[in-house]
Design a protein around this motif. Structure first.
Motif, short mmCIF file in Angstrom:
data_model
loop_
_atom_site.label_atom_id
_atom_site.label_comp_id
_atom_site.label_asym_id
_atom_site.label_seq_id
_atom_site.Cartn_x
_atom_site.Cartn_y
_atom_site.Cartn_z
N LYS A 122 21.07 -90.29 -19.53
CA LYS A 122 20.16 -90.93 -20.49
C LYS A 122 19.15 -91.85 -19.80
CE LYS A 122 22.67 -88.92 -23.55
NZ LYS A 122 22.19 -87.66 -24.18
N GLU A 123 18.98 -91.68 -18.49
CA GLU A 123 18.11 -92.58 -17.73
C GLU A 123 16.66 -92.55 -18.21
OE1 GLU A 123 20.21 -90.42 -16.50
OE2 GLU A 123 21.70 -91.59 -15.39
N PRO B 215 15.50 -96.55 -18.97
CA PRO B 215 15.24 -96.82 -17.55
C PRO B 215 15.93 -98.10 -17.09
CG PRO B 215 13.21 -96.22 -18.69
CD PRO B 215 14.26 -96.41 -19.75
N GLY B 216 16.56 -98.01 -15.93
CA GLY B 216 17.21 -99.18 -15.35
C GLY B 216 18.62 -99.42 -15.84
N ALA C 174 22.35 -97.90 -16.04
CA ALA C 174 23.17 -96.86 -15.42
C ALA C 174 24.10 -96.20 -16.43
CB ALA C 174 23.98 -97.45 -14.27
N ALA C 175 24.39 -94.94 -16.20
CA ALA C 175 25.38 -94.24 -17.02
C ALA C 175 26.71 -94.95 -16.90
CB ALA C 175 25.51 -92.79 -16.55
N GLY D 149 16.09 -101.80 -21.47
CA GLY D 149 15.98 -100.36 -21.26
C GLY D 149 15.26 -99.67 -22.40
#
Length: 264
Positions: free
Chosen positions: A71-72, A76-77, A79-80, A159
């Protein structure tokens, strides 16, 4: 939901921790001198008038939801597997995804965060009813200036903002890095004078000074930064060009500092 088409999900009921034995979240009512009581699970309108105690972080009440893998692009930024803590007796909306994509889930598999494409934009739906209550206060302030948010709550919101901006091929006008999360950034733009004023305020009471701050400034489209300086001394701030703007390494400061960026 009346806005189900926008959210991309349908409402499937109220959920959370209903067992009083697994709740140590307390509240008080304005004007009521009675001892604090445990939060009562449910959607009783009177519950919304309560003030949730946040001087001490609950233990029994805590649950988590985690970001799913892959799902990055939407976060963004983040982590999974990044886990966010939530006060489960406060409840969340159980939803059934339609066109929305699930980005994070509670331990039982219920969606905690979804995103739906709407026209040219994105609509994020955070299912916890009170995600902003995932914090602890400074313990002694009646109206604290700083809230210590629990792990990954602020990061998840950041995010979402970055994901929405990236979807529009846009970016924040100002970004600060190299400092702790206790440093607050406030930006005021003076359109008529082609400049912005950037305030940095350190809320960390244990910090003697802030060192290593890196600043990126992105002026309005079609504009170029021509000068950056500290207004208290007039000292120039050296900067270099980066994509969409300029980058600068700031001086060390204690509690507060200010930078002005001018463009043409």
């Amino acid at each position: 939901y009346r806005l189900a088409d926008l959210f991309g999900v349908s409402y499937a009921g109220h959920a959370g921790e209903a067992d009083p034995a697994k709740c140590d979240t307390t509240y008080w009512k304005m004007g009521n001198l009675d001892p604090a009581e445990k939060v009562k699970f449910g959607l009783d309108p009177d519950t919304f008038k309560h003030y949730i105690h946040r001087d001490v972080k609950p233990v029994k009440s805590l649950g988590t939801y985690a970001v799913s893998a892959g799902k990055e692009a939407m976060l963004p930024g983040v982590a999974a597997g990044a886990a966010c803590e939530y006060d489960m007796p406060l409840g969340y909306d159980r939803v059934k995804p339609g066109s929305a994509e699930v980005l994070a889930k509670f331990a039982n598999g219920d969606p905690a965060l979804t995103v739906n494409r709407v026209g040219k934009g994105l609509c994020y739906f955070w299912t916890p009813l009170y995600p902003a209550l995932s914090h602890t206060t400074s313990e002694w302030d009646v109206y604290p200036n700083i809230l210590d948010f629990w792990p990954n709550v602020r990061e998840l919101l950041a995010g979402m903002v970055k994901g929405g901006l990236a979807n529009q091929k846009a970016a924040l006008p100002v970004e600060l890095s190299g400092v702790s999360k206790e440093v607050e950034v406030t930006v005021r733009q003076q359109a008529g004078r082609n400049r912005c004023m950037i305030h940095l305020l350190d809320y960390d009471q244990k910090s003697d000074s802030v060192k290593g701050a890196n600043l990126i400034v992105r002026p309005p489209a079609g504009k170029t930064v021509k000068r950056m300086f500290h207004p208290d001394t007039g000292a120039e701030v050296a900067f270099t060009a980066v994509e969409g703007g300029v980058a600068a390494k700031l001086r060390d400061f204690s509690i507060h500092d200010m930078v002005v960026a001018e463009w043409q």
